[in-house]
Every structure is written in structure tokens, then in C-alpha cells.
Design a protein around this motif. Structure first.
Motif, PDB file in Angstrom:
ATOM      1  N   UNK A 161       0.614  -1.356  -0.095  1.00 13.57           N
ATOM      2  CA  UNK A 161       0.042   0.177  -0.091  1.00 13.57           C
ATOM      3  C   UNK A 161       0.869   1.321   0.111  1.00 13.57           C
ATOM      4  N   UNK A 162       1.857   1.039   0.635  1.00 17.60           N
ATOM      5  CA  UNK A 162       2.781   2.358   0.906  1.00 17.60           C
ATOM      6  C   UNK A 162       2.832   3.477  -0.157  1.00 17.60           C
ATOM      7  N   UNK A 163       3.391   2.979  -1.441  1.00 20.46           N
ATOM      8  CA  UNK A 163       3.612   3.960  -2.475  1.00 20.46           C
ATOM      9  C   UNK A 163       2.333   4.766  -2.865  1.00 20.46           C
ATOM     10  N   UNK A 164       1.076   4.161  -2.588  1.00 23.14           N
ATOM     11  CA  UNK A 164      -0.103   5.098  -2.894  1.00 23.14           C
ATOM     12  C   UNK A 164      -0.719   5.499  -1.603  1.00 23.14           C
ATOM     13  N   UNK A 165      -0.560   5.103  -0.856  1.00 23.89           N
ATOM     14  CA  UNK A 165      -1.224   5.384   0.617  1.00 23.89           C
ATOM     15  C   UNK A 165      -0.242   6.185   1.611  1.00 23.89           C
TER      16      UNK A 165
END
Length: 434
Positions: A161-165
Motif C-alpha cells: 500500500x505504501x507507494x499509494x497510501x
């Protein structure tokens, strides 16, 4: 016979609102599939929906069973209180028993009236509440295998998720422990067991996992874990799985809804696409301003800008149409055909049937009080049936799907000759991917 999941997929892909380049088709060429929720009395609503689907040249209709409805049909004593001294004996979970009974009746009604494009769906199978206080009070335990697996799933989802969230995917030790406690809880195990048992018992064409109150990371983990269980443990590649991203509302509860600025809208669309890609969901629900159980004059305009942004992003990201499921369809002031792939209707039918009953009682109350059979007999329910069937026909017309039978028959026939294409979840280096 009710439609299989593969046949329902073929219908949705045929009715995709996008051309091969991802451009939105003109509104006159776009179609939504009607999803009608079935409640007690099932003999009235089930027959009415089959009649409407079979009318004219035939129309597609998804008939939905919510968790609550299935439990009620299954004689759950918490929903139907038995008389004093009467025990309820059910050899399986009441939700499974109710779904099995309903599926049998719906299949019989479809056959009796010749409805060729009816599909069964499970709706609002709600995961357990995420209660931070209760989860934090669980005693600390050694890292058993189930806890280590839960931790691995959580960390993997957060990393994906990290790259988007961004910061929304951050975890601290306390939050990680709470999420692990949730995934290994008896309540979550019971939900998982009941959902899978229901899918196994009735083999629906569509099934919804209701996760609206979960934190985003847990939503990713739970939705993917249940999807994998359906595909791998049950060996069911057929059923379309509807996932939920964000709150779409609870019956009788108004949602605080805000439209997004352009840059926020782009971010939200990418987040939904990230969620669908990771979990392998086939259908998706997210907030667009609707509300469950809307009253007659309580109407809400769908957020078409959000629908278009998200649905186009999903088409680009997955390479196929991922239908949006509109919850609270009774209260929609207008229907964004095609962008709404599946329009859920419940309250509209209940009100139509209840009004037919109320009109009959109001007109014949003296005869009913006097014990006159012709006013108190089964004709009451026939009037409810007719009102419900007519209401379903009106909703089919609104979706643009009325009389689409011949066109859909060809699309299904073509799909039967093709192998089922299953989307791989996650990234190429995803250790959990197929």
C-alpha cells in the motif's frame, strides 16, 4: 437454472461502459444490472423477481440474500423468536441453512417462470467489528504460527500500500498487535467459517464481503485472505467477489459525505485500484453519497465525477471492467448507467409490498374484523406479489437492461467456450501471488 459466476462475469464484461481504449460509451449505450434484495416473505419476493426477470424478452436480475436475511430464513431464534417451550433445531449455522433454503426456492421460481438470467448473490456478509478497546485487552501471547502468519499478511499489505497510501500504511507496534489480535480472534474465525460454508452450500454467482468499518490495512488483508480462501480452499474460481473500500452506509444511518478536489479524486482512484489489484476483487463498492433505507422523498445524487475517475482507473489498472456496486439504490436521485454496474434495491420493494397490503386492509378492514375469508386469505399476498413484480419491472427499465435477454444469451454462449481468466493479485514479486 440460476446463472453461474462465469455467466454473470460474461454479462458484466459484455455490458462494460468502456470501449477497448477505456473511453466511456455514450449514456444511451450504457446498461446497469439490477440487484434485488430478497426478504421475508420469500415466497412473495422470490416469485415477483422471477416473474419480472422472465417478462417480455427476458432481463438480467441478481437476487441478493443479505446475512441478516439468510439468518432469518434459516430460523435463527435471535431473529424469529420461537414460542415458549419451542426449541429451534438446525444442523448447520442458521445463515447457511437459510441461504440453502432460499437458493432452492429461487431456483424453482426461475425454472417455473422461465427466467433465464437470474443470479444468486450474497450481500452484506459483515466482518466482525474492529473494537480497539476489546482487542487491546487481549492478553499478550507468544508468537504462535497463526500470529506469525497474520503478522506476515499485515506487513505485506502495508508494504504494498505504501507507494499509494503513504502515511496511512504506517504501522507502529501497538497497531500491529491490535491487527494481529483481530485476525486470530474467534469472531473473525466464525465470520470466515460462515461465509465460506455459505459459498460452498449455495455456490452463488456473486458474494459481498462487508468490511466498511475496518482500518484500510485490515481491509486489504481480510479481503485478500477471504478471496484466497474462496479460490484456493474451496476451489471456487467461479463466484464474483465484491469488496468494499470505505463506508457505504448502514441501514438507517446517514453518511457524512464530501466531494473531492481534483487532486484528491486522483489519489482516491489510485487507492481503490491498488485495493482491487491487491485483493483480486471482481466487483467493488466505495462511497459515492448514497444512503441505505432512504425514505420516499429522501434522494441523493450520485457522485458521478468520483465514479468516472475510479472506474476508468480500474479499467486501466486491471485491463477489464470491474463493476461498481451501488448500495442504497432506492435513494438514488438518478442512475449513472454503466458506471454503476450493479444497482442494489431493497427498501423500494418492501415499501411497494407493504403499501399494497396497507391499501387492502384499509379498504376491507370491516370484512377482516368480521372474519370474512375472502378479505383475510392468501389474496393479500398475491397483491403484494403483483406490486413487487411491477416495481421490479420499473427498476429494470431504469437500468436499461429490460429485454436484453437475446443479446446476453449470445454473450454467455461465447463465454462458455472460453476458459475462465483469473486475475493475479499483487505485484510480480508477490510471494502470495499465484
Amino acid at each position: 437454472m440460476l446463472l453461474t459466476g462465469k455467466e454473470l462475469r460474461a454479462i458484466f464484461q459484455h455490458l462494460s461502459p468502456f470501449d477497448g481504449k477505456g473511453n466511456l460509451l455514450p449514456e444511451t449505450e450504457r446498461v446497469t444490472v439490477l440487484a434485488s434484495n430478497a426478504n421475508l416473505p420469500l415466497e412473495v419476493q422470490g416469485r415477483a423477481f422471477a416473474m419480472a426477470a422472465a417478462h417480455g424478452k427476458q432481463s438480467p436480475m441478481i437476487v441478493q440474500l443479505s446475512y441478516n436475511s439468510a439468518e432469518t430464513i434459516g430460523n435463527d431464534p435471535n431473529r424469529i423468536k420461537p414460542l415458549g417451550g419451542v426449541d429451534v433445531t438446525v444442523e448447520e449455522a442458521t445463515v447457511v441453512a437459510g441461504a440453502r433454503q432460499a437458493a432452492t426456492l429461487l431456483e424453482q421460481y426461475a425454472a417455473a417462470y422461465g427466467a433465464k438470467f437470474m443470479a444468486l448473490a450474497l450481500d452484506h456478509f459483515q466482518v466482525p467489528k474492529y473494537d480497539e478497546q476489546a482487542l487491546s485487552e487481549k492478553p499478550r501471547e507468544r508468537k504462535r504460527l497463526d500470529r506469525r502468519l497474520a503478522e506476515a499478511r499485515i506487513m505485506h499489505a502495508a508494504e504494498y500500500m505504501y507507494p499509494v497510501f503513504g502515511a496511512e500504511a504506517d504501522l507502529n507496534e501497538q497497531t500491529l498487535r491490535l491487527y494481529i489480535n483481530y485476525l486470530v480472534s474467534p469472531e473473525y474465525a466464525a465470520f470466515r467459517r460462515n461465509f465460506l460454508a455459505t459459498v460452498q452450500a449455495v455456490k452463488p454467482a456473486w458474494g459481498m464481503i462487508d468490511t466498511e468499518k475496518l482500518p484500510p490495512i485490515l481491509d486489504f488483508v481480510v479481503t485478500r485472505e477471504i478471496t484466497e480462501a474462496v479460490r484456493e480452499l474451496l476451489g471456487n474460481d467461479d463466484m464474483m467477489i465484491e469488496a468494499e473500500f470505505g463506508a457505504t452506509g448502514t441501514s438507517g444511518q446517514a453518511l457524512v459525505y464530501q466531494q473531492l478536489a481534483p487532486e484528491e479524486l486522483e489519489t482516491f482512484a489510485k487507492q481503490v485500484a491498488c485495493f482491487v489489484t491487491y485483493t483480486g476483487a471482481d466487483g467493488i463498492a466505495y462511497p459515492i453519497g448514497m444512503e441505505h433505507a432512504a425514505k420516499k422523498d429522501d434522494k441523493h445524487e450520485p457522485d458521478v465525477a468520483r465514479l468516472l475517475a475510479v472506474q476508468q482507473e480500474l479499467y486501466r489498472s486491471t485491463g477489464q471492467y470491474v463493476p461498481f456496486a451501488q448500495h442504497g439504490g432506492t435513494g438514488a436521485a438518478s442512475l449513472a448507467r454503466g458506471l454503476v454496474g450493479k444497482n442494489n434495491i431493497n427498501t423500494y420493494y418492501l415499501v411497494a409490498g407493504a403499501n399494497a397490503l396497507a391499501d387492502h386492509v384499509e379498504a376491507h378492514v370491516d370484512g377482516i374484523r368480521a372474519g370474512d375469508k375472502k378479505y383475510a386469505g392468501g389474496g393479500i399476498y398475491l397483491q403484494m406479489l403483483e406490486a413487487t413484480a411491477e416495481s421490479a419491472l420499473k427498476k429494470l427499465a431504469e437500468t436499461g437492461s429490460l429485454d436484453k435477454g437475446p443479446e446476453l444469451a449470445q454473450a454467455i454462449a461465447n463465454a462458455r467456450t472460453q476458459p475462465l481468466k483469473r486475475r493475479v493479485t499483487g505485484q510480480k514479486d508477490d510471494p502470495y501471488a499465484e
